[in-house]
Motif scaffolding. Structure first.
Motif, PDB file in Angstrom:
ATOM      1  N   SER A  93       0.819  -1.214   0.000  1.00 51.54           N
ATOM      2  CA  SER A  93       0.000   0.000   0.000  1.00 51.54           C
ATOM      3  C   SER A  93       0.849   1.259   0.000  1.00 51.54           C
ATOM      4  O   SER A  93       0.431   2.296  -0.520  1.00 51.54           O
ATOM      5  CB  SER A  93      -0.955   0.012   1.200  1.00 51.54           C
ATOM      6  N   ASP A 101      -6.226  -0.404  -4.839  1.00 47.12           N
ATOM      7  CA  ASP A 101      -7.187  -1.074  -5.722  1.00 47.12           C
ATOM      8  C   ASP A 101      -6.738  -2.472  -6.123  1.00 47.12           C
ATOM      9  O   ASP A 101      -7.482  -3.199  -6.777  1.00 47.12           O
ATOM     10  CB  ASP A 101      -7.418  -0.236  -6.987  1.00 47.12           C
ATOM     11  N   LYS A 112     -10.360  -9.776  -2.345  1.00 48.62           N
ATOM     12  CA  LYS A 112     -10.662  -8.458  -1.788  1.00 48.62           C
ATOM     13  C   LYS A 112      -9.686  -7.444  -2.353  1.00 48.62           C
ATOM     14  O   LYS A 112      -8.555  -7.797  -2.725  1.00 48.62           O
ATOM     15  CB  LYS A 112     -10.527  -8.459  -0.260  1.00 48.62           C
ATOM     16  N   SER A 113     -10.109  -6.197  -2.392  1.00 50.30           N
ATOM     17  CA  SER A 113      -9.162  -5.140  -2.748  1.00 50.30           C
ATOM     18  C   SER A 113      -8.299  -4.858  -1.524  1.00 50.30           C
ATOM     19  O   SER A 113      -8.713  -5.099  -0.379  1.00 50.30           O
ATOM     20  CB  SER A 113      -9.891  -3.866  -3.177  1.00 50.30           C
ATOM     21  N   LYS A 115      -7.646  -2.054  -0.345  1.00 49.24           N
ATOM     22  CA  LYS A 115      -8.349  -1.031   0.444  1.00 49.24           C
ATOM     23  C   LYS A 115      -9.336  -1.673   1.422  1.00 49.24           C
ATOM     24  O   LYS A 115      -9.486  -1.211   2.553  1.00 49.24           O
ATOM     25  CB  LYS A 115      -9.062  -0.054  -0.467  1.00 49.24           C
ATOM     26  N   GLU A 116      -9.996  -2.753   1.009  1.00 47.62           N
ATOM     27  CA  GLU A 116     -10.914  -3.452   1.910  1.00 47.62           C
ATOM     28  C   GLU A 116     -10.180  -4.068   3.096  1.00 47.62           C
ATOM     29  O   GLU A 116     -10.743  -4.215   4.180  1.00 47.62           O
ATOM     30  CB  GLU A 116     -11.682  -4.549   1.171  1.00 47.62           C
ATOM     31  N   LEU A 117      -8.927  -4.421   2.893  1.00 48.42           N
ATOM     32  CA  LEU A 117      -8.127  -5.031   3.953  1.00 48.42           C
ATOM     33  C   LEU A 117      -7.483  -3.982   4.856  1.00 48.42           C
ATOM     34  O   LEU A 117      -7.027  -4.308   5.947  1.00 48.42           O
ATOM     35  CB  LEU A 117      -7.045  -5.932   3.351  1.00 48.42           C
ATOM     36  N   PRO A 119      -9.036  -0.743   5.842  1.00 50.40           N
ATOM     37  CA  PRO A 119     -10.142   0.222   5.761  1.00 50.40           C
ATOM     38  C   PRO A 119      -9.887   1.554   6.460  1.00 50.40           C
ATOM     39  O   PRO A 119     -10.457   2.560   6.074  1.00 50.40           O
ATOM     40  CB  PRO A 119     -11.311  -0.514   6.416  1.00 50.40           C
TER      41      PRO A 119
END
Length: 130
Positions: A93, A101, A112-113, A115-117, A119
């Motif tokens: 990240s 993304d 999962k993206s 970003k979902e991991l 948050p």
């Protein structure tokens, strides 16, 4: 997309013993960049905890080729169980904001993206160019 990455990583995974102090390839990773290139890495485990994750190895290979934007990545052990750790997710990240993304397989068949991991990304509150 990530099924191909999982197949590539699975071909590299399988713990090998170098000597009494070092084992490697317990986990393997594959990263696909937005340019479509794939970079791989393996974990290294040492008796004194100086090893590193497979994703870090793959990131180093990717950076050697002047790429840093990730489309997807996966890390697997010899049983092909996805295992990307939080440390590695954070590293990816930090390479580029667009990497949030990137798609990662977090369990067999569960995607999962990044970003979902992550948050509540701490970097969102900083006024920095990343």
């Amino acid at each position: 997309m990530t099924n191909k990455l999982k197949e590539i990583a699975s071909g590299l995974a399988g713990t090998k013993t170098l000597n009494d102090f070092v084992e490697y390839a317990g986990v393997a990773a594959a990263i696909e960049t937005v340019a479509g290139n794939i970079y791989t890495g393996i974990s290294i485990d040492t008796a004194c905890s100086m090893g590193f994750c497979a994703e870090h190895s793959a990131v180093a290979e990717m950076l050697k080729h002047h790429e840093f934007q990730v489309r997807a990545f996966v890390a697997v052990d010899a049983a092909e169980m996805p295992s990307p750790c939080g440390r590695c997710r954070e590293l990816i990240s930090q390479l580029a904001k667009t990497n949030l993304d990137a798609i990662v397989e977090v369990k067999n068949g569960v995607f999962k993206s990044l970003k979902e991991l992550l948050p509540f990304d701490w970097k969102e509150d900083l006024d920095r160019n990343w």
